[in-house]
Design an enzyme around this catalytic site. Structure first.
Site, PDB file in Angstrom:
ATOM      1  CG  HIS A 158      -1.726  -0.937   1.608  1.00 23.51           C
ATOM      2  ND1 HIS A 158      -1.397  -2.163   2.257  1.00 23.51           N
ATOM      3  CD2 HIS A 158      -3.138  -1.175   1.455  1.00 23.51           C
ATOM      4  CE1 HIS A 158      -2.297  -2.925   2.228  1.00 23.51           C
ATOM      5  NE2 HIS A 158      -3.442  -2.463   1.766  1.00 23.51           N
TER       6      HIS A 158
ATOM      7  CG  ASP B 268       1.827  -1.081   3.407  1.00 24.45           C
ATOM      8  OD1 ASP B 268       1.104  -0.559   4.320  1.00 24.45           O
ATOM      9  OD2 ASP B 268       1.441  -1.691   2.536  1.00 24.45           O
TER      10      ASP B 268
ATOM     11  CD  GLU C 222      -7.150 -11.478   2.368  1.00 26.73           C
ATOM     12  OE1 GLU C 222      -6.854 -10.566   1.888  1.00 26.73           O
ATOM     13  OE2 GLU C 222      -7.241 -11.736   3.743  1.00 26.73           O
TER      14      GLU C 222
ATOM     15  CG  HIS D  28     -11.093 -11.145   2.314  1.00 29.95           C
ATOM     16  ND1 HIS D  28     -10.785 -10.212   1.530  1.00 29.95           N
ATOM     17  CD2 HIS D  28     -10.666 -10.882   3.450  1.00 29.95           C
ATOM     18  CE1 HIS D  28      -9.783  -9.584   2.058  1.00 29.95           C
ATOM     19  NE2 HIS D  28      -9.794  -9.832   3.371  1.00 29.95           N
TER      20      HIS D  28
ATOM     21  CG  ASP E 241      -9.338 -10.763   7.380  1.00 30.69           C
ATOM     22  OD1 ASP E 241      -9.037 -11.893   7.213  1.00 30.69           O
ATOM     23  OD2 ASP E 241      -9.271  -9.766   6.620  1.00 30.69           O
TER      24      ASP E 241
END
Ligand code: XUL
Ligand code: CO
Length: 445
Positions: A105, A108, A272, A275, A311
């Site tokens: 990201h 990050d 994912e 998810h 999660d």
């Protein structure tokens, strides 16, 4: 081998030693150059390390502060210097692990500035630094993405915000992050709608928010073509968390959304594992839906905890679960621009730097073993033949007449009435097929 030395317990690159090895810092299944079908393992799996969990986090959770030994995150350093340190640690790790890709990201890799312009300049600085590391190590970018969920400004969403100025601010951030991804030769650009959803319907106009999201994504696609970015734009489904309801709920929901906004030829999915679990699906379901709809892009490999409804982002450790998913991925022709990103984090008590190696080695071995089992299942037609036999009737005259619109309800009524239609049930053979899958998982070598 690297220009930093944070991972002193690991002196050399992690090597393949085979299933008989007891060396915890060696691969037992992931043999990068081993050919499986028409590609090497490395080409099939295209492993990516997630910058956020492994280098930008310190193990803190809602109940307590960081626990992990991460010297590159220690307070005090100038933010740009700290980001450089973090990047050195990351590339040292990628290189020693032998990971071909990473994912990030914007937040990050670069600190936010006081203004948007300063944040952009910071990102540009760290992107140039990343380009140097990538050149030096040969590590490539699987995907970049913009973090539009952590900061207070995005509390009510980014593209789905009730305020168009917030939409504009989000659009600007995505534009800049797409430029960064393009500059680094990213294979994909991901959008995970962290707060693109709602917490209460009482204050929410779903129709408007979906139109906003559709237009946002169209702008992303238009910009991709404008700058000549050849990677794939990917949407990452997740049903909830952080919001109560997220619009990108699951693969099928996104497929419908993409068609509504005329994006199905331009955008694919980054699916994912956990998810899928949160959406009440098996991971293989989400992958199969995407494959059958031509929407499979990439995967985020992790797992949840069967007893926790959030999660947990744990590293994958079920060969069976991943074999079934890899079987569908291979059935669809394998990854094109996508790959296997470990969107997974260590447990809070796994405080050592070297735990990062153990986690990734385990995850890569699970995926490699799953690839081998899946490949063999596909070559032998273990599941595909059974499926084809089950639906064989649809390849005959009656099936074709129905699907191609040559018969009506009344025609079928007449045939059934006359007795020429008289179906007899057949076993679905679930247990037989489960045993068969287990044999492939056991026998992989
Ligand atoms: C959140 C998640 C994200 C995306 C990228 O659950 O999976 O890390 O992968 O924003
Ligand atoms: Co993810």
């Amino acid at each position: 081998m690297s220009n930093s030395e944070f991972f002193t317990d690991v002196t050399d690159q992690i090597r393949y030693e085979g299933p008989g090895s007891d060396n915890p810092l060696a691969f037992r299944w992931y043999d990068a150059n081993r050919v499986v079908g028409d590609k090497t393992m490395a080409e099939h799996l295209r492993f990516g390390v997630a910058y956020w969990h492994s280098f930008a986090s310190d193990g803190s959770d809602q109940f307590g502060s960081g626990t992990w030994d991460r010297p590159w995150l220690e307070a005090g350093a100038d933010p740009i210097d700290a980001a450089r340190q973090k990047m050195s640690a990351a590339f040292e790790f990628f290189e020693k692990l032998g990971a071909p890709y990473f994912c990030f990201h914007d937040l990050d890799i670069a600190p936010e500035g006081d203004t948007f312009a300063e944040s952009c300049a910071n990102l540009d600085t760290l992107v140039e630094e990343a380009a140097i590391h990538m050149e030096r190590t040969g590590v490539k970018l699987l995907w970049g993405t913009a973090n539009m969920f952590s900061r207070p400004r995005f509390a009510s969403g980014a593209a789905t915000n009730p305020d168009p100025e917030l939409f504009a601010r989000a659009a600007a951030q995505v534009k800049h992050c797409m430029d960064a991804t393009h500059r680094l030769g990213g294979a994909n650009y991901v959008l995970w709608g962290g707060r693109e959803g709602y917490d209460t319907i009482l204050n929410t106009d779903i129709g408007r928010e979906l139109d906003q999201l559709g237009r946002f994504l169209q702008m992303v696609v238009e910009y991709k073509h404008q700058i000549g970015f050849e990677g794939t734009i990917l949407i990452e489904p997740k049903p909830h968390e952080p919001t109560k309801h997220q619009y990108d709920h699951d693969s099928q929901t996104i497929a419908g959304f993409l068609r509504k906004y005329d994006l199905a030829d331009e955008v694919k999915l980054n699916i994912e594992v956990n998810h899928a679990t949160l959406a009440g699906h098996d991971f293989v379901h989400e992958v199969a839906v995407a494959v059958d709809d031509g929407l499979l892009g990439s995967i985020d490999a992790n797992r949840g905890d069967g007893r926790l409804g959030w999660d947990t982002d744990q590293f994958p450790n079920s060969v069976e679960e991943m074999s079934l998913a890899m079987h569908e991925i291979l059935r669809g022709g394998g990854f094109a621009t996508g790959g296997v990103n470990f969107d997974a984090k260590l447990r809070r008590q796994s405080i050592d730097r070297s735990d990062l190696f153990h986690a990734h080695i385990g995850g890569m071995d699970v995926m490699a073993r799953a690839l081998l089992a899946a490949h063999q299942m596909l070559v032998d037609g273990a599941l595909t033949t059974a499926r084809a036999q089950r639906y064989a009737g649809w390849d005959g005259e009656l099936g074709a007449d129905i699907l191609e619109g040559r018969v009506t309800l009344a025609d079928l009524h007449q045939r059934a009435y006359a007795g020429s239609i008289d179906p007899s049930p057949r076993s679905g053979r679930q247990e037989t097929l489960e045993n068969l899958v287990n044999r492939y998982v056991e026998r992989v070598s």
